[in-house]
Design a protein around this motif. Structure first.
Motif, PDB file in Angstrom:
ATOM      1  N   THR A  94       0.835  -1.204   0.000  1.00  0.00           N
ATOM      2  CA  THR A  94       0.000   0.000   0.000  1.00  0.00           C
ATOM      3  C   THR A  94       0.872   1.257   0.000  1.00  0.00           C
ATOM      4  O   THR A  94       0.632   2.198  -0.765  1.00  0.00           O
ATOM      5  CB  THR A  94      -0.925  -0.013   1.230  1.00  0.00           C
ATOM      6  N   SER A 123      -6.302  -1.104  -2.611  1.00  0.00           N
ATOM      7  CA  SER A 123      -5.057  -0.331  -2.522  1.00  0.00           C
ATOM      8  C   SER A 123      -4.481  -0.051  -3.907  1.00  0.00           C
ATOM      9  O   SER A 123      -3.589   0.775  -4.052  1.00  0.00           O
ATOM     10  CB  SER A 123      -4.029  -1.037  -1.636  1.00  0.00           C
ATOM     11  N   ASN A 173      -6.121 -11.135  -5.416  1.00  0.00           N
ATOM     12  CA  ASN A 173      -6.280 -11.683  -4.070  1.00  0.00           C
ATOM     13  C   ASN A 173      -7.703 -12.180  -3.825  1.00  0.00           C
ATOM     14  O   ASN A 173      -7.925 -13.047  -3.012  1.00  0.00           O
ATOM     15  CB  ASN A 173      -5.904 -10.633  -3.013  1.00  0.00           C
ATOM     16  N   ASP A 198       1.172  -4.846  -9.133  1.00  0.00           N
ATOM     17  CA  ASP A 198       0.943  -5.115  -7.719  1.00  0.00           C
ATOM     18  C   ASP A 198       1.145  -6.620  -7.507  1.00  0.00           C
ATOM     19  O   ASP A 198       0.305  -7.423  -7.905  1.00  0.00           O
ATOM     20  CB  ASP A 198      -0.484  -4.678  -7.360  1.00  0.00           C
ATOM     21  N   GLN A 201       0.109 -10.506  -4.012  1.00  0.00           N
ATOM     22  CA  GLN A 201      -0.477 -11.840  -3.919  1.00  0.00           C
ATOM     23  C   GLN A 201       0.361 -12.879  -4.671  1.00  0.00           C
ATOM     24  O   GLN A 201       0.145 -14.071  -4.535  1.00  0.00           O
ATOM     25  CB  GLN A 201      -1.895 -11.792  -4.512  1.00  0.00           C
ATOM     26  N   SER A 221       4.682  -7.042  -0.515  1.00  0.00           N
ATOM     27  CA  SER A 221       4.802  -6.991   0.951  1.00  0.00           C
ATOM     28  C   SER A 221       5.493  -8.252   1.448  1.00  0.00           C
ATOM     29  O   SER A 221       5.266  -9.338   0.910  1.00  0.00           O
ATOM     30  CB  SER A 221       3.414  -6.939   1.595  1.00  0.00           C
ATOM     31  N   HIS A 223       4.917  -9.684   4.361  1.00  0.00           N
ATOM     32  CA  HIS A 223       4.127 -10.510   5.286  1.00  0.00           C
ATOM     33  C   HIS A 223       3.333 -11.621   4.613  1.00  0.00           C
ATOM     34  O   HIS A 223       2.859 -12.535   5.275  1.00  0.00           O
ATOM     35  CB  HIS A 223       3.210  -9.629   6.157  1.00  0.00           C
ATOM     36  N   LYS A 224       3.177 -11.547   3.283  1.00  0.00           N
ATOM     37  CA  LYS A 224       2.515 -12.662   2.588  1.00  0.00           C
ATOM     38  C   LYS A 224       3.530 -13.694   2.107  1.00  0.00           C
ATOM     39  O   LYS A 224       3.171 -14.680   1.484  1.00  0.00           O
ATOM     40  CB  LYS A 224       1.678 -12.124   1.425  1.00  0.00           C
TER      41      LYS A 224
HETATM   42  C1  LIG Z   1      -2.523  -7.863   0.323  1.00  0.00           C
HETATM   43  C2  LIG Z   1      -2.656  -7.140  -0.949  1.00  0.00           C
HETATM   44  C3  LIG Z   1      -2.456  -5.751  -1.033  1.00  0.00           C
HETATM   45  C4  LIG Z   1      -2.181  -4.903   0.173  1.00  0.00           C
HETATM   46  O1  LIG Z   1      -0.986  -5.239   0.772  1.00  0.00           O
HETATM   47  P1  LIG Z   1      -0.582  -4.562   2.169  1.00  0.00           P
HETATM   48  O2  LIG Z   1       0.529  -5.436   2.655  1.00  0.00           O
HETATM   49  O3  LIG Z   1      -1.795  -4.626   3.037  1.00  0.00           O
HETATM   50  O4  LIG Z   1      -0.165  -3.182   1.868  1.00  0.00           O
HETATM   51  C5  LIG Z   1      -2.537  -5.169  -2.264  1.00  0.00           C
HETATM   52  N1  LIG Z   1      -2.817  -5.877  -3.378  1.00  0.00           N
HETATM   53  C6  LIG Z   1      -3.020  -7.206  -3.344  1.00  0.00           C
HETATM   54  C7  LIG Z   1      -3.308  -7.953  -4.614  1.00  0.00           C
HETATM   55  C8  LIG Z   1      -2.949  -7.886  -2.129  1.00  0.00           C
HETATM   56  O5  LIG Z   1      -3.165  -9.207  -2.089  1.00  0.00           O
END
Ligand SMILES: *Cc1c(COP(=O)(O)O)cnc(C)c1O
Length: 404
Positions: A94, A123, A173, A198, A201, A221, A223-224
């Motif tokens: 984000t 986002s 996602n 982006d 995911q 990110s 964390h995923k």
């Molecule tokens: C999780 C996600 C986001 C947001 O990621 P953050 O870590 O919350 O900033 C944006 N785009 C996709 C496709 C996501 O799966």
């Protein structure tokens, strides 16, 4: 050899119970669990070399700086960027998107066109709408079909010499659909448009190669990807990062400051104002090392097996409908049962220890398209098992019985 039971031992949380049942964690699209290797890395930082980076001459500061920059290099190597200075640490996807959207304010004019897709996360919609409000640019949307697949003919028709920017997610996602981003990037470049992908995911499922894709920006990110929350990256081609103005002012991002004039630091520091998430950056590197030790081809094999099995088993439930049926998919299943609210299903199966996501998954336009309030989303990681899919299916059957 890939042995899921051995791998599960790396994740302490997977052995806990929820509501008296073994935890079945199927909300990996929201965030992944963390292996001991990453947890140890975080504990090591705070136990042994916590210090601010780039600032001190003292030993701890030097150690922290070296580890933080080594992790940046791990990230650069993993994603095959051409330079470490093209990897900007951010607080996550984000933040990365907002950084780029803010930067383009001074580079766009009224009537310019921005293309996003019908499959985007909020986002990757809202920052561009805000950019359009600031600049008078116009937002265009690539439509999708009933299978959740983007219409590439319509996309090509949208492109013209007013198109400045194209923003699409790599993997949705909400539905798990993999978008044809290489085609999207190449077509955008034909009209001279800039492309941001982006990848929040995608990066836990596939090994992404920034140079092969030839995208201008790519964001994700940690964390995923088995890393901590609060850290991510913005990748940008050097030429674009040079062109974008800084996002935030502060320490670390300057070369020289006086009240008359401030000059900015070079890349990547120009975009890294203030004390960053030092531990998070280092642990992101550890998470990438961990995933590579398992191997992305092994990860894909396990996840494909789970997806295929879960798809088959869930569809045996009468009245169950899966959204996002296109053939290019990762291990995400978004579904509803006729006449039942997704929230009620999620609540009942939580009582049985099963964690899924219910709702619109930050992708309300996708839900509007299918004319539904939301879905139940089960998303699988490489550490999930066939037995866990069976537990999901039997819990959903139970919920259906209780609710109808
Ligand atoms: C999780 C996600 C986001 C947001 O990621 P953050 O870590 O919350 O900033 C944006 N785009 C996709 C496709 C996501 O799966």
């Amino acid at each position: 050899m890939f042995d899921v039971n051995e791998i599960r031992k790396d994740f302490p949380i997977l052995s806990r119970k929820v509501n008296g049942y073994p935890l079945v964690y199927l909300d990996n699209a929201a965030t992944s669990q963390k292996p001991q290797q990453v947890i140890d890395c975080i504990v090591d930082y705070y136990s042994n070399y916590n210090a601010n980076i780039h600032r001190g001459v003292h030993t701890l500061s030097q150690e922290a700086t070296d580890k933080y920059e080594a992790a940046r290099n791990t990230i650069k190597e993993h994603f095959n960027a051409s330079k470490t200075s093209e990897i900007i640490y951010t607080s996550g996807t984000t933040h990365s998107i907002n950084l780029v959207a803010s930067g383009f304010t001074s580079l766009l004019k009224k009537g310019d066109e921005i293309i996003v897709s019908a499959l985007e996360h909020h986002s990757n919609i809202v920052p561009w709408q805000m950019l359009c409000e600031r600049t008078g640019a116009v937002l265009k949307v690539i439509p999708m079909n009933q299978e959740g697949v983007l219409d590439m003919d319509a996309y090509v028709d949208l492109l013209n010499d007013k198109t400045q920017l194209v923003f699409v997610n790599h993997i949705s996602n909400a539905l798990g659909i993999i978008n044809p981003i290489k085609f999207i990037i190449d077509q955008a470049h034909r009209v001279g448009a800039v492309v941001l992908i982006d990848g929040a995911q995608a990066c836990s499922h596939v090994k992404v190669d920034f140079q092969a894709l030839d995208c201008d920006f790519y964001v994700t990110s940690a964390h995923k990807m088995c890393g901590p929350t609060g850290v991510g990256i913005l990748y940008g081609k050097e030429a674009w990062l040079e062109k974008l103005p800084p996002y935030q002012g502060g320490g670390e991002m300057i070369a020289e400051v006086s009240f008359e004039k401030t000059t900015y630091a070079g890349l990547p520091h120009k975009f890294e104002a203030g004390t960053p998430n030092i531990c998070g950056g280092i642990a992101f590197g550890a998470a990438i090392d961990y995933l590579n030790t398992i191997g992305f081809s092994e990860i894909a094999k396990q996840e494909e097996m789970l997806l295929e099995y879960a798809n088959k088993k869930l569809l045996e439930i009468e009245g169950l409908k899966i959204y996002g049926t296109g053939s290019e998919k990762t291990s995400v299943i978004s579904f509803n049962i006729e006449g039942l609210h997704p929230y009620d299903i999620g609540t009942i199966i939580d009582k049985l220890g099963i964690a899924v996501r219910t709702g619109h998954h930050c992708a309300q336009p996708v839900m509007d398209f299918f004319n539904i309030p939301g879905t139940v989303r089960a998303s699988f990681a490489f550490y999930n098992t066939i037995e866990e899919v069976d537990a999901l299916v039997s819990a959903v059957k139970k919920a259906k019985m209780m609710l109808s």
